[in-house]
Design a protein around this motif. Structure first.
Motif, PDB file in Angstrom:
ATOM      1  N   ALA A 176       0.830  -1.210   0.000  1.00  0.00           N
ATOM      2  CA  ALA A 176       0.000   0.000   0.000  1.00  0.00           C
ATOM      3  C   ALA A 176       0.860   1.255   0.000  1.00  0.00           C
ATOM      4  N   GLN A 177       1.996   1.213   0.689  1.00  0.00           N
ATOM      5  CA  GLN A 177       2.869   2.386   0.770  1.00  0.00           C
ATOM      6  C   GLN A 177       3.478   2.741  -0.583  1.00  0.00           C
ATOM      7  N   LYS A 178       3.594   1.743  -1.480  1.00  0.00           N
ATOM      8  CA  LYS A 178       4.160   1.991  -2.805  1.00  0.00           C
ATOM      9  C   LYS A 178       3.129   2.571  -3.773  1.00  0.00           C
ATOM     10  N   MET A 179       1.841   2.466  -3.429  1.00  0.00           N
ATOM     11  CA  MET A 179       0.786   2.970  -4.316  1.00  0.00           C
ATOM     12  C   MET A 179       0.636   4.483  -4.203  1.00  0.00           C
ATOM     13  N   LYS A 180       0.141   5.088  -5.269  1.00  0.00           N
ATOM     14  CA  LYS A 180      -0.244   6.482  -5.218  1.00  0.00           C
ATOM     15  C   LYS A 180      -1.602   6.600  -4.541  1.00  0.00           C
ATOM     16  N   MET A 181      -1.952   7.809  -4.106  1.00  0.00           N
ATOM     17  CA  MET A 181      -3.163   8.007  -3.325  1.00  0.00           C
ATOM     18  C   MET A 181      -4.414   7.577  -4.087  1.00  0.00           C
ATOM     19  N   GLY A 182      -4.517   7.953  -5.356  1.00  0.00           N
ATOM     20  CA  GLY A 182      -5.693   7.600  -6.140  1.00  0.00           C
ATOM     21  C   GLY A 182      -5.833   6.101  -6.323  1.00  0.00           C
ATOM     22  N   GLU A 183      -4.721   5.447  -6.635  1.00  0.00           N
ATOM     23  CA  GLU A 183      -4.745   3.996  -6.817  1.00  0.00           C
ATOM     24  C   GLU A 183      -5.090   3.284  -5.525  1.00  0.00           C
ATOM     25  N   LEU A 184      -4.519   3.755  -4.411  1.00  0.00           N
ATOM     26  CA  LEU A 184      -4.791   3.154  -3.107  1.00  0.00           C
ATOM     27  C   LEU A 184      -6.259   3.322  -2.720  1.00  0.00           C
ATOM     28  N   LYS A 185      -6.805   4.483  -3.022  1.00  0.00           N
ATOM     29  CA  LYS A 185      -8.214   4.750  -2.700  1.00  0.00           C
ATOM     30  C   LYS A 185      -9.134   3.814  -3.477  1.00  0.00           C
ATOM     31  N   ARG A 186      -8.831   3.603  -4.749  1.00  0.00           N
ATOM     32  CA  ARG A 186      -9.637   2.695  -5.551  1.00  0.00           C
ATOM     33  C   ARG A 186      -9.540   1.260  -5.036  1.00  0.00           C
ATOM     34  N   GLU A 187      -8.321   0.853  -4.650  1.00  0.00           N
ATOM     35  CA  GLU A 187      -8.140  -0.488  -4.103  1.00  0.00           C
ATOM     36  C   GLU A 187      -8.962  -0.673  -2.831  1.00  0.00           C
ATOM     37  N   CYS A 188      -8.996   0.358  -1.971  1.00  0.00           N
ATOM     38  CA  CYS A 188      -9.763   0.280  -0.733  1.00  0.00           C
ATOM     39  C   CYS A 188     -11.251   0.159  -1.020  1.00  0.00           C
ATOM     40  N   GLU A 189     -11.741   0.941  -1.981  1.00  0.00           N
ATOM     41  CA  GLU A 189     -13.161   0.878  -2.328  1.00  0.00           C
ATOM     42  C   GLU A 189     -13.528  -0.482  -2.909  1.00  0.00           C
TER      43      GLU A 189
END
Length: 395
Positions: free
Chosen positions: A356-369
């Motif tokens: 998760a730390q390697k992801m960008k904010m937008g990508e991480l947010k989509r993964e969480c959703e």
């Protein structure tokens, strides 16, 4: 997005317990400053009283709520649970814990473990008061006198200090055991008991909302009346009422959007599956989605042979059932157009956190959703990362 629990905000790191990070909520610091400033304004001539107030609402209050939270974490660990974070606030704390396939009674006892820690602390401060006072237990019934307190020696100071700490532990014990309002522990205990007794998760949530609203409104009215009547505790009740109404409003948002089990108060397997103590992991359980019953009424063997469809659950009204079916069709269409699904590959909490730390904010947010993480208390990337890693641990 937009839903809140009432406990979001800045906090200060305060070590670890059972490898879980502990932080001090901003309300604790606010309450400490308020109590000290109020004592300085109203009792400027009594420096001993100001020092006592600063000690009680500062380091010693922090020690009391820290022990309180350790009780929760210890009980959670005894049941084989995992703790991700703990936050201390003036009336106790709140822990983000997870026990796989927990029962309602396990959730009840984890919540009960916090208030129980005040019983030995109560007797410790009772001994301090008795050892410092010449009149023994009768000192507890004596009214406080600024003149006698300022003129007294060290024994009088420690006797009054022990008395005030005794009262502090008694208040926390009573509030967390008998006032079922989120985020107090009694709310968790009442929710567990209601579901254990047969109520659905959303019905239990509604009971807590109604009770909390009435209590918060009562504190608000009493505080306003106290301020008008120049009462010393008027502002305290006013702030308590506002805080209770704010947290209850956050809980109502989850109830209104049918995401009850996404709220930290109901984020446990016993609420998602109504897993009771009697049934346990091997017993019969009824499945719930976001706090709403979604299981169909049972069909007889004759109905199955005749091809008769089951009726919708009696927990849902006709309009609600139609609305749910419409949403399911829309969600199916969206899922068909977007075949990408989150990976269910097994991963440890540490590896998931690094990913998760390697992801960008937008990508991480989509993964969480995509993993069903909709809680809106996340205001920083670090909190998204922790939630993403936690989702793998809950599998």
């Amino acid at each position: 997005m937009g839903m809140r629990t009432g406990l979001e905000g800045c906090s200060i790191p305060f070590g670890k317990v059972f490898k879980a990070p502990v932080s001090i909520h901003w309300t604790f610091i606010f309450n400490f400053l308020f109590q000290v400033i109020y004592a300085i304004i109203n009792h400027t001539s009594s420096w001993k009283y100001i020092v006592m107030v600063a000690m009680i609402w500062g380091p010693f209050a922090l020690m009391v709520v820290y022990v309180h939270e350790v009780g929760h974490l210890y009980a959670n660990k005894k049941y084989g649970g995992t703790t991700y974070k703990a936050t201390l606030w003036p009336l106790g704390g709140f822990s983000e814990c997870y026990i796989e396939q927990c029962t309602c009674m396990q959730e009840f006892f984890v919540a009960l473990a916090g208030p129980v820690t005040h019983i030995p602390q109560f007797f410790i401060w009772l001994i301090v008061m008795l050892a410092s006072s010449d009149v023994g237990i009768d000192y507890y019934q004596q009214p406080f006198s600024f003149a006698a307190f300022d003129a007294g020696g060290p024994d009088d100071f420690f006797a009054e200090f022990g008395k005030q700490m005794l009262n502090f532990n008694l208040v926390l014990f009573v509030l967390n055991l008998f006032i079922p309002v989120y985020p107090l522990d009694s709310a968790r205990m009442l929710a567990a008991v209601l579901v254990q007794c047969g109520l659905t998760t959303d019905r239990s949530c509604l009971v807590l909302i109604i009770f909390g609203f009435l209590l918060g409104l009562g504190c608000l009215i009493y505080g306003i009346m106290g301020i008008v009547g120049s009462s010393n505790d008027g502002i305290t009740y006013l702030l308590a009422g506002l805080f209770l109404l704010y947290t209850i409003y956050g809980l109502f948002q989850y109830y209104n959007r049918r995401k009850v089990t996404s709220h930290p108060l109901f984020d446990a397997d016993c609420y998602r599956e109504r897993r009771t103590f009697v049934g346990g992991s091997n017993g019969v359980s009824r499945n719930y989605t976001n706090g709403r019953a979604t299981d169909a009424a049972p069909r007889s063997r004759a109905d199955i042979e005749n091809g008769k469809k089951s009726r919708p659950s009696t927990f849902l009204q006709d309009d609600e059932f139609k609305l749910r079916k419409t949403k399911e069709v829309k969600q199916k269409r969206v899922s068909d157009s977007k075949p990408k699904v989150p990976s269910n590959k097994k991963m440890s909490y540490g590896k998931a956190l690094k990913k998760a730390q390697k992801m960008k904010m937008g990508e991480l947010k989509r993964e969480c959703e995509q993993r069903g993480i909709y809680t809106n208390s996340f205001v920083e990337k670090v909190q998204f990362e922790e939630a993403y890693a936690k989702s793998f641990s809950n599998k």
